[in-house]
Design an enzyme around this catalytic site. Structure first.
Site, PDB file in Angstrom:
ATOM      1  N   SER A 259       7.448   2.012   1.503  1.00 43.92           N
ATOM      2  CA  SER A 259       7.714   2.674   0.222  1.00 43.92           C
ATOM      3  C   SER A 259       6.618   2.284  -0.762  1.00 43.92           C
ATOM      4  O   SER A 259       5.750   1.464  -0.452  1.00 43.92           O
ATOM      5  CB  SER A 259       9.068   2.230  -0.314  1.00 43.92           C
ATOM      6  N   LYS A 260       6.734   2.845  -1.951  1.00 44.08           N
ATOM      7  CA  LYS A 260       5.715   2.598  -2.986  1.00 44.08           C
ATOM      8  C   LYS A 260       5.533   1.108  -3.281  1.00 44.08           C
ATOM      9  O   LYS A 260       4.465   0.695  -3.722  1.00 44.08           O
ATOM     10  CB  LYS A 260       6.096   3.347  -4.268  1.00 44.08           C
ATOM     11  N   ARG A 261       6.595   0.333  -3.037  1.00 44.58           N
ATOM     12  CA  ARG A 261       6.472  -1.111  -3.280  1.00 44.58           C
ATOM     13  C   ARG A 261       5.356  -1.730  -2.448  1.00 44.58           C
ATOM     14  O   ARG A 261       4.757  -2.726  -2.816  1.00 44.58           O
ATOM     15  CB  ARG A 261       7.787  -1.823  -2.912  1.00 44.58           C
ATOM     16  N   HIS A 262       5.089  -1.125  -1.293  1.00 47.91           N
ATOM     17  CA  HIS A 262       4.063  -1.684  -0.394  1.00 47.91           C
ATOM     18  C   HIS A 262       2.663  -1.204  -0.745  1.00 47.91           C
ATOM     19  O   HIS A 262       1.674  -1.783  -0.311  1.00 47.91           O
ATOM     20  CB  HIS A 262       4.367  -1.291   1.050  1.00 47.91           C
TER      21      HIS A 262
END
Ligand code: GLU
Length: 499
Positions: A259-262
């Protein structure tokens, strides 16, 4: 495609994204697997847009998906933009087709109308949960008495259409996981037509796969549970179920879904960041596929992937996205290109970042500027700042270069030597440039100096910067006399400061 996959001759496959977001890396990988199977088996690749969620589906996302696929080189044979014999290829334009199939299932008693309202369903669900039971539609409308049925029909109240899940075991033939058997009693009588007359997800997918003559369904394993419902619908509609392949989803290095967190998750982000499409394709393919035991190769062009990709080499285990590995692969693909190819690839980024002066350079000089930075590139955008060195006005020193020149011992003598050596060389090809650097080293040695004593002021005076491309490229780019002129301009400025 390897011979062991000969059942894949002429596979008709599809990529069926919902245009509710930009093309995610995971979906890009699904598209890639389908494309590889289509191309490797001499079959066809269909693009179908599953845009039944009218609120979340957006034209801009359709464009992003198609642009990103084109950029990756994943061309399709049938699709919303080019049409084809089984169109339309947008689900929102196929509602009449689904309705026909829904009515057929109703007429054959394989589906039934359900008048339970959302509120009623919710209440019964709550009661079931409170009693500690798992909620599944209780089939209230599956066997209504004829007079009750007649009354409801006469009332003209809104209804949904539910599929009557038959008893027995359902087998999903998955090329990666073998037969996945599920007891049909675990499955709800799911909705195939909504109360507004539009098709539910499962019916739309299956009708499309039947009418588009899809032979293999390749998609993420988040659809494995849906596959059971799909097989039931295929059979109810008298069609043979296609073969399935549910591949693993993408996970971040911490083991959670990518996800965008990565980091960036959409294909277009990687395009903007300067990754080569072939490198991204290479990496996405490698995430769950390898050429075989003992075969250590990791770098593949798309043509090689088509040749070598086989279902046999696909692994079902978790695919962990490794950003460093992607960068390494990108670097290998950049390395394999000629200077001229890398220049072509860098040019759009010069346009995008407004580097007009570099773009105005004659092609041969632009190519030298690109060649000067290409060895350090992990991505095409990495070298842009360094390339700016080549459009700096002569004699413009940044603070660090200025300080370095101010404190350099025997600076004036070193610069004199540079100018003399440069002016003595008429040619500006690579050999001449290398010769010049060697001569400067020799001049330093003669004086008992380290080479740096000449080469350092040379760099500072020519570029006005403390970091930058290899000296050889500076000489090739400006030519020996051009470099000498730049040193002279700098020397004059230094002179001016002293007075
Ligand atoms: N539209 C679905 C999705 O975007 C794909 C359905 C399918 O491949 O069968 O996840």
């Amino acid at each position: 495609m390897s011979l062991a996959d000969d059942e894949l001759t002429g596979a008709r496959v599809r990529f069926a994204p919902s245009p509710t977001g930009k093309l995610h890396l995971g979906s890009g990988r699904t598209a890639l697997f389908n494309w590889l199977v289509a191309r490797g088996s001499g079959g066809a690749f269909v693009l179908r847009l599953e845009d039944t969620d009218s609120e979340r589906s957006k034209a801009e996302f359709e464009l992003d998906i198609m642009d990103s696929m084109r950029w990756m080189g994943l061309d399709w044979d049938e699709g919303p933009d080019i049409g084809g014999p089984h169109g339309p290829y947008r689900q929102s334009e196929r509602m009449e087709i689904y309705r026909g199939y829904g009515e057929r299932l109703l007429a054959e008693g394989k589906a039934y109308k359900c008048w339970c309202s959302a509120t009623e369903l919710d209440e019964r669900k709550k009661a079931a949960v409170a009693a500690g039971k798992a909620w599944r539609y209780d089939r209230k409308c599956a066997s209504l008495a004829p007079d009750e049925l007649a009354r409801l029909e006469a009332e003209d109240a809104p209804y949904t259409v539910r599929f009557r899940v038959p008893a027995g075991t359902v087998a999903v033939d998955d090329m990666l996981r073998g037969d996945v058997n599920v007891d049909a009693s675990e499955i709800d009588d799911f909705i195939i037509m909504r109360s507004d007359g539009t098709a539910g997800f499962h019916l739309a997918v299956v009708v499309d796969d039947i009418t588009m003559e899809i032979t293999h369904i390749i998609r993420g394993d988040d659809h494995l549970t849906n596959a059971v419902r799909h097989v039931l619908l295929f059979l109810a509609l008298g069609a043979a179920a296609p073969r399935f392949l549910h591949h693993s989803l993408l996970f971040g290095p911490d083991g959670t879904k990518l996800s965008k967190r990565h980091g960036s998750t959409s294909v277009s982000d990687y395009r903007e960041q300067g990754y080569l499409p072939d490198a991204l394709v290479n990496y996405l393919a490698l995430l769950s596929w390898s050429p075989g035991a003992g075969d250590e190769r990791e770098i593949f062009t798309p043509a090689q992937l088509i040749e070598e990709f086989s279902i046999k080499g696909v692994s079902a285990s978790k695919a962990i996205f490794d950003f460093d590995k992607l960068n390494w692969i990108d670097r290998q693909h950049i390395k394999a290109k000629s200077d001229s190819e890398v220049t072509d690839l860098v040019e759009p980024f010069l346009v995008k970042t407004g580097r007009g002066e570099l773009l105005d350079l004659p092609r041969d000089r632009l190519e030298i500027a690109v060649t000067a930075v290409r060895n350090s590139l992990e991505r095409l955008t990495d070298g842009l700042d360094q390339m700016d060195t080549f459009v700096r006005p002569a004699g413009l020193l940044d603070a660090k270069a200025s300080a370095e020149l101010a404190k350099a011992n025997e600076r004036d003598e070193a610069l004199e030597i540079c100018m003399r050596v440069l002016r003595a060389e008429p040619s500006s090809d690579r050999e001449a440039a290398e010769r010049i650097v060697e001569t400067m080293r020799a001049e330093a040695k003669e004086r008992g100096w380290g080479a740096k004593k000449i080469l350092w002021p040379f760099r500072l005076a020519v570029t006005g910067l403390t970091i930058g491309p290899d000296l050889v490229y500076l000489i090739m780019f400006w030519g020996p006399s051009g470099c000498a002129d730049r040193i002279e301009t700098t020397a004059r400025k230094l002179e001016g400061k002293r007075e």
